[in-house]
Scaffold this motif. Structure first.
Motif, mmCIF file in Angstrom:
data_model
loop_
_atom_site.group_PDB
_atom_site.id
_atom_site.type_symbol
_atom_site.label_atom_id
_atom_site.label_comp_id
_atom_site.label_asym_id
_atom_site.label_seq_id
_atom_site.Cartn_x
_atom_site.Cartn_y
_atom_site.Cartn_z
ATOM 1 N N ASP A 89 6.035 -3.592 -11.753
ATOM 2 C CA ASP A 89 6.856 -4.220 -11.634
ATOM 3 C C ASP A 89 7.770 -3.752 -10.604
ATOM 4 N N ALA A 90 7.391 -2.638 -10.199
ATOM 5 C CA ALA A 90 8.382 -1.594 -8.895
ATOM 6 C C ALA A 90 8.500 -2.084 -8.004
ATOM 7 N N LYS A 91 8.615 -1.830 -6.943
ATOM 8 C CA LYS A 91 10.064 -2.265 -5.517
ATOM 9 C C LYS A 91 9.578 -0.567 -5.195
ATOM 10 N N LEU A 92 8.320 -0.665 -4.124
ATOM 11 C CA LEU A 92 7.637 0.243 -3.676
ATOM 12 C C LEU A 92 7.096 0.657 -1.901
ATOM 13 N N GLY A 93 7.745 1.331 -1.900
ATOM 14 C CA GLY A 93 7.746 1.196 -0.158
ATOM 15 C C GLY A 93 7.081 3.021 0.092
ATOM 16 N N ALA A 94 6.778 2.679 1.876
ATOM 17 C CA ALA A 94 5.785 3.612 2.381
ATOM 18 C C ALA A 94 6.117 3.495 3.973
ATOM 19 N N GLN A 95 6.296 4.701 4.979
ATOM 20 C CA GLN A 95 5.564 4.341 5.788
ATOM 21 C C GLN A 95 4.630 3.935 6.202
ATOM 22 N N VAL A 96 4.773 2.851 7.885
ATOM 23 C CA VAL A 96 3.993 2.129 7.726
ATOM 24 C C VAL A 96 2.960 2.700 8.416
ATOM 25 N N GLY A 97 1.799 2.075 8.233
ATOM 26 C CA GLY A 97 0.266 2.741 9.255
ATOM 27 C C GLY A 97 -0.518 4.224 8.277
ATOM 28 N N THR A 98 0.282 4.388 7.025
ATOM 29 C CA THR A 98 0.220 5.780 6.209
ATOM 30 C C THR A 98 -0.968 5.439 4.962
ATOM 31 N N THR A 99 -1.814 6.803 4.980
ATOM 32 C CA THR A 99 -2.280 6.505 3.643
ATOM 33 C C THR A 99 -1.361 6.283 2.616
ATOM 34 N N SER A 100 -0.543 6.647 2.560
ATOM 35 C CA SER A 100 0.685 5.955 1.408
ATOM 36 C C SER A 100 1.124 5.120 1.305
ATOM 37 N N TYR A 101 1.207 3.997 1.981
ATOM 38 C CA TYR A 101 0.840 2.946 1.886
ATOM 39 C C TYR A 101 -0.285 1.872 1.197
ATOM 40 N N GLN A 102 -1.455 2.701 1.249
ATOM 41 C CA GLN A 102 -2.861 2.633 1.183
ATOM 42 C C GLN A 102 -2.422 2.178 -0.497
ATOM 43 N N ALA A 103 -2.505 3.940 -0.663
ATOM 44 C CA ALA A 103 -2.024 3.942 -2.157
ATOM 45 C C ALA A 103 -1.817 2.801 -2.972
ATOM 46 N N ILE A 104 -0.424 2.345 -2.471
ATOM 47 C CA ILE A 104 0.556 1.590 -3.294
ATOM 48 C C ILE A 104 -0.729 0.130 -3.685
ATOM 49 N N THR A 105 -1.023 0.003 -2.642
ATOM 50 C CA THR A 105 -2.655 -1.540 -2.589
ATOM 51 C C THR A 105 -3.144 -1.425 -3.459
ATOM 52 N N ALA A 106 -3.841 -0.172 -3.101
ATOM 53 C CA ALA A 106 -5.151 -0.333 -3.966
ATOM 54 C C ALA A 106 -4.642 0.036 -4.407
ATOM 55 N N LEU A 107 -3.695 0.758 -5.177
ATOM 56 C CA LEU A 107 -4.022 2.131 -6.819
ATOM 57 C C LEU A 107 -2.744 1.245 -7.844
ATOM 58 N N ILE A 108 -1.782 1.159 -7.198
ATOM 59 C CA ILE A 108 -0.874 1.062 -8.378
ATOM 60 C C ILE A 108 -1.203 -0.769 -8.274
ATOM 61 N N LYS A 109 -0.985 -1.284 -7.130
ATOM 62 C CA LYS A 109 -0.834 -3.088 -6.972
ATOM 63 C C LYS A 109 -0.050 -3.760 -7.418
ATOM 64 N N PRO A 110 1.611 -3.168 -6.874
ATOM 65 C CA PRO A 110 2.137 -4.010 -7.965
ATOM 66 C C PRO A 110 2.493 -5.175 -7.509
ATOM 67 N N SER A 111 3.483 -6.361 -8.885
ATOM 68 C CA SER A 111 3.529 -7.198 -8.534
ATOM 69 C C SER A 111 4.279 -7.609 -7.415
ATOM 70 N N THR A 112 5.178 -6.838 -6.643
ATOM 71 C CA THR A 112 6.049 -7.611 -5.462
ATOM 72 C C THR A 112 5.220 -6.552 -4.219
ATOM 73 N N GLN A 113 5.488 -7.169 -3.439
ATOM 74 C CA GLN A 113 4.847 -6.727 -1.940
ATOM 75 C C GLN A 113 5.247 -5.567 -2.028
ATOM 76 N N PRO A 114 4.719 -4.505 -1.418
ATOM 77 C CA PRO A 114 5.429 -3.324 -0.956
ATOM 78 C C PRO A 114 6.179 -3.328 0.293
ATOM 79 N N GLN A 115 7.489 -2.088 0.700
ATOM 80 C CA GLN A 115 8.056 -2.986 1.663
ATOM 81 C C GLN A 115 7.191 -1.848 2.581
ATOM 82 N N VAL A 116 7.347 -1.492 3.950
ATOM 83 C CA VAL A 116 7.538 -1.140 4.493
ATOM 84 C C VAL A 116 8.169 -0.325 5.918
ATOM 85 N N TYR A 117 7.802 0.991 6.388
ATOM 86 C CA TYR A 117 9.184 1.418 7.454
ATOM 87 C C TYR A 117 8.463 2.365 8.034
ATOM 88 N N ASN A 118 9.677 2.277 9.722
ATOM 89 C CA ASN A 118 9.164 2.839 10.518
ATOM 90 C C ASN A 118 8.921 4.421 10.216
#
Length: 284
Positions: free
Chosen positions: A160-189
């Motif tokens: 249920d956490a609001k998470l974020g990561a830099q755009v185009g990184t595997t950090s962002y992929q880790a959020i969507t593939a592993l954590i799969k939060p209920s809230t869409q993760p935020q992307v930053y430049n």
């Protein structure tokens, strides 16, 4: 990115000075692959010179004081070690600044190789070449002590956490593939933008690679804490040097990285610059 639970003393160790690769003994020798990679044989952007790229700003502990040319920081030191293996003295190296996304986009590059925490992925290989890996990395969640997820010990606690990561990184992929939060993760430049969002309370946590997280929580985020490392899935995430697709330099650069690994140089540089960054607990 992630940080380990380090003391201020450990931070001083990581940020201690490191001289660029010694300009002496720069004569290359063929490695196990049998490639002849002498300076005179390499077709670089500028004859007799090696052009290396990274982003701007270049963060610690990868670089120091946003000056890649000083040889300080893990990736700056690795870059000069590779250059030395190829026969280039420190004075033969020129640095240019290229954004993360532009470096891995299709098309000709203005550099011979780029070093900027690029994870090697099959998708990116469609547009660029990679050297063999010079670093194996883990993704980590960081937050502020005041955050609701600061004490989380499981990935379920991050749903249920609001998470974020830099755009185009595997950090962002880790959020969507592993954590799969209920809230869409935020992307930053940039990680700098993501860090500001965390400080402003716009997100509960930020996912970054472990060494960067270490620096952020120790030196950039007041009240910053490491929540924990994300599980390793399949082949460990690896950082590689980026080159033009089909570059004539790829084989020789890979050979140089392999030689540095075999000689224990990469391990020594990790201890010099990333000491203590592997102790964060793993989220289950």
């Amino acid at each position: 990115m992630a940080r380990s639970l380090l003391s201020a003393a450990a931070l001083l160790v990581v940020l201690a000075g490191c001289a660029p690769a010694d300009d002496s003994d720069t004569t290359p020798t063929p490695g196990a692959t049998g490639l002849t990679c002498g300076k005179d044989q390499l077709q670089t952007k500028i004859a007799g010179k090696l052009t290396i790229a990274t982003d701007n700003p270049a963060y610690e502990p990868w670089f120091k004081d946003n000056k890649p040319e000083n040889g300080q920081g893990f990736e700056s030191a690795v870059a000069y070690a590779v250059a030395q293996k190829l026969g280039y003295a420190q004075s033969d190296v020129t640095w240019v600044r290229v954004t993360f996304n532009n470096a891995i986009a299709p098309g000709p590059k203005q550099f011979d190789f780029d070093i900027n925490q690029f994870s090697i992925t099959d998708d990116r290989k469609k547009a660029v070449d990679f050297s063999s890996p010079y670093y194996l990395v883990r993704q980590t969640v960081i937050s502020l002590k005041s955050s609701k997820i600061a004490g989380a010990t499981t990935m379920a606690a991050l749903k249920d956490a609001k998470l974020g990561a830099q755009v185009g990184t595997t950090s962002y992929q880790a959020i969507t593939a592993l954590i799969k939060p209920s809230t869409q993760p935020q992307v930053y430049n940039s990680n700098d933008d993501a860090k500001k969002a965390l400080q402003n309370g716009q997100i509960d946590g930020l996912v970054v690679d472990l060494p960067t997280a270490f620096f952020m929580t120790a030196a950039e985020l007041e009240g910053g804490v490491i929540v924990g490392q994300l599980p390793q899935v399949g082949v460990p995430e690896q950082f590689g040097l980026v080159l033009d697709k089909g570059s004539s330099l790829t084989g020789c650069v890979t050979q140089a990285v392999d030689q540095l690994r075999g000689a224990g140089t990469l391990t020594a540089l990790e201890k010099e610059w990333l000491a203590g960054s592997a102790g964060a607990r793993e989220l289950t």
